[in-house]
Scaffold this active site. Sequence first.
Site, short mmCIF file in Angstrom:
data_model
loop_
_atom_site.label_atom_id
_atom_site.label_comp_id
_atom_site.label_asym_id
_atom_site.label_seq_id
_atom_site.Cartn_x
_atom_site.Cartn_y
_atom_site.Cartn_z
N ASP A 50 0.32 -1.11 0.49
CA ASP A 50 0.06 -0.02 0.37
C ASP A 50 0.75 0.95 0.11
O ASP A 50 1.56 1.89 1.13
CB ASP A 50 -1.13 0.12 1.08
N ASP A 51 0.38 2.24 -0.92
CA ASP A 51 1.47 3.28 -1.06
C ASP A 51 2.91 3.02 -1.04
O ASP A 51 3.38 3.88 -0.88
CB ASP A 51 0.93 4.40 -0.47
N CYS A 88 -5.74 4.25 -4.34
CA CYS A 88 -5.95 3.05 -2.82
C CYS A 88 -7.36 2.27 -4.14
O CYS A 88 -7.09 0.82 -4.49
CB CYS A 88 -6.08 3.11 -2.06
N ARG A 92 -7.10 -1.50 -6.74
CA ARG A 92 -7.91 -2.27 -6.06
C ARG A 92 -9.32 -3.07 -6.35
O ARG A 92 -9.43 -4.02 -6.89
CB ARG A 92 -8.32 -2.88 -4.35
N LYS A 145 -6.62 -5.08 3.26
CA LYS A 145 -7.03 -4.20 3.44
C LYS A 145 -7.89 -4.65 1.81
O LYS A 145 -7.65 -5.00 0.98
CB LYS A 145 -6.37 -3.32 3.07
N HIS A 147 -10.96 -2.52 1.27
CA HIS A 147 -11.24 -0.55 0.64
C HIS A 147 -12.30 -1.07 -0.83
O HIS A 147 -11.47 -0.10 -1.83
CB HIS A 147 -10.18 -0.54 0.23
N HIS A 229 1.86 2.61 4.18
CA HIS A 229 0.24 3.55 3.86
C HIS A 229 0.98 4.47 4.93
O HIS A 229 0.81 3.34 6.73
CB HIS A 229 -0.61 3.01 3.74
N ASP A 345 -0.82 -0.62 -4.99
CA ASP A 345 -1.82 -0.29 -5.58
C ASP A 345 -1.38 1.62 -6.24
O ASP A 345 -2.30 1.23 -7.20
CB ASP A 345 -2.69 0.50 -4.50
N ASN A 346 -0.18 2.50 -6.39
CA ASN A 346 -0.14 3.76 -6.33
C ASN A 346 1.95 3.94 -5.93
O ASN A 346 1.83 3.36 -5.29
CB ASN A 346 -0.65 4.06 -6.04
N LYS A 401 1.12 9.05 -5.75
CA LYS A 401 0.33 8.96 -6.02
C LYS A 401 -1.03 10.01 -5.63
O LYS A 401 -0.84 11.11 -5.64
CB LYS A 401 -0.19 8.68 -3.99
#
Length: 563
Positions: A50-51, A88, A92, A145, A147, A229, A345-346, A401
């Site tokens: 994540d991130d 995010c 996803r 996660k 989301h 993240h 994710d990014n 991001k």
Amino acid sequence: MLAVKTSDSRRSRLCWLVAFWATCFLMTTASADDSSLSQGQPNILLIVADDLGFSDLGCYGGEIETPELDRLANAGTRLTRFYTTGRCCPSRASLLTGQYPHRVGVGHKVEDLRRPGYRGRIPDGTATIADELQSSGYRCFHSGKWHLGTPDPTKHGFEEFYGTLISAQTFWDPDHYLRLPQGRQAIQYPEGKFYGTDAVTDHALQFLENSQTTPDSPWFLYVAYHAPHFPLHAREEEIVKYADTYSVGWDKIREERLARMKKLGIVDQNTQLTPRSQYWNYGETHTGFNPEWNTLSSERRQDLARRMAIYAAMIDRVDQNVGRILDALEAENQFDDTLIIFLSDNGACAEWDPHGFDGKSSPNNVLHVGQQLDEMGGPGTYHSVGSGWANASNSPWRLYKHYNHEGGISSPCIIHWPIGPVPKGVISHQPAHLIDVLPTTVEAAQAERSEGASGPGENLCPLLNSDGVVDRSLFFEHEGNRAVHSGEWKLVALRDEAWELYNIRSDRTELTDLAAEYPERVAKLAGEWNKWAAENLVTPLPEDYEVQYLRQPGQPAPQLQTE
């Protein structure tokens, strides 16, 4: 570690598959289509960070210790042009459905903006990877996660879930994490022993152990780590490993990363480091450029170095936990028969300025000094890393991001499948996207894609085995930032600003805008983007995204400030 040994039938199939693929790789006349299929159904492990920035991992040029992911990369394929949506939730949605995110209602976040592409949740009945694989005999599990705006992942093809439905707000409190279906018992931890990244892995391993009750059924495990993240939370034993690493500052780290990336072959030898990126403060009350490290005060540099040390520690811990899963697979002779995909994710997150924030995502920053530095990253704290370090994490690209320049949408991606048609020890420059993960996994499983799962993506296995770089068009939009890749060209724009044009093969760092030189090409690509946007529920864009960090219509532009 898994408790049940692989069945004799599965072990026999594994031996047969090894011999089969050894033969296939020696057959130079084999077609790409033939090489994309396994004779059995592999296990599938999808891991998402994540991130995570493009160059954070050691195998992508970073200084952070990631030996487990590095060994997957060295024995599999590293993609250098793998793209996400820049955020995010949309990423996803795209990942799990194989669709561009607006098409499935998650064009922004999980709030309902009352437009078809921005409802903030995937619609009921939307086919996910888990739905597709479950219908072909797979047991499907999710830890981490979610989301996607809906309240229960077990209604979307997963039989077990542990994690959070939204972003994690703490890595220290087990009550923040949820176990589904209702009535399932989460693993209990002694006081002070809980850490979110470890717990996500503990439950993932528990799910795999549970899968051994049906040893002839393949499994799909989706592990979506919350790290790195914000909030920046890590155990002290990991933080101390990086206590001195980042005192040299982001300028030096960016230079060193680019040098390693060139040596590894991640980027071309002629790649230039982008200037320090612009940032936009929360609420867009002001904007500026990340400052030169040596212009900051000594106290500020110490605070920022500690933030990045915590961030690095979070990634280090993710890598250790990936290693735990790999060890379990190897112990059960399942490693070679598992298709593993790892990605982010990014790009790294800049929210919101070079100093980072504290307490919550906002303009609030606390300058930590003295003993306060040692307390950062522990329970009861809440920090972000800031735009200067995010810029370094995304080296050598521009921005972060939220944006559709390379720093926002370029992700590390590793694909590993020892007995499958994934090239071994290769760095691939083929363009790929999150929309490709569903067709890749479903076709690897030899599953029939349902009508609802048809989408714009491609099976990556034949693509990775192609001779030469394949030309394809990929489209992007987030918060009015927009882009289209088409062959060697990229058209990209910031929200409410004019299109920029880059030759992405010779200038992937987006330094030389060719829009004025090629107006007809700009018009053509803009027309393609407009057509895609209309067909995929992207336009008309929302007038109000209902977030504080974006200017509303009619508000003045933020004032440019220098540090």
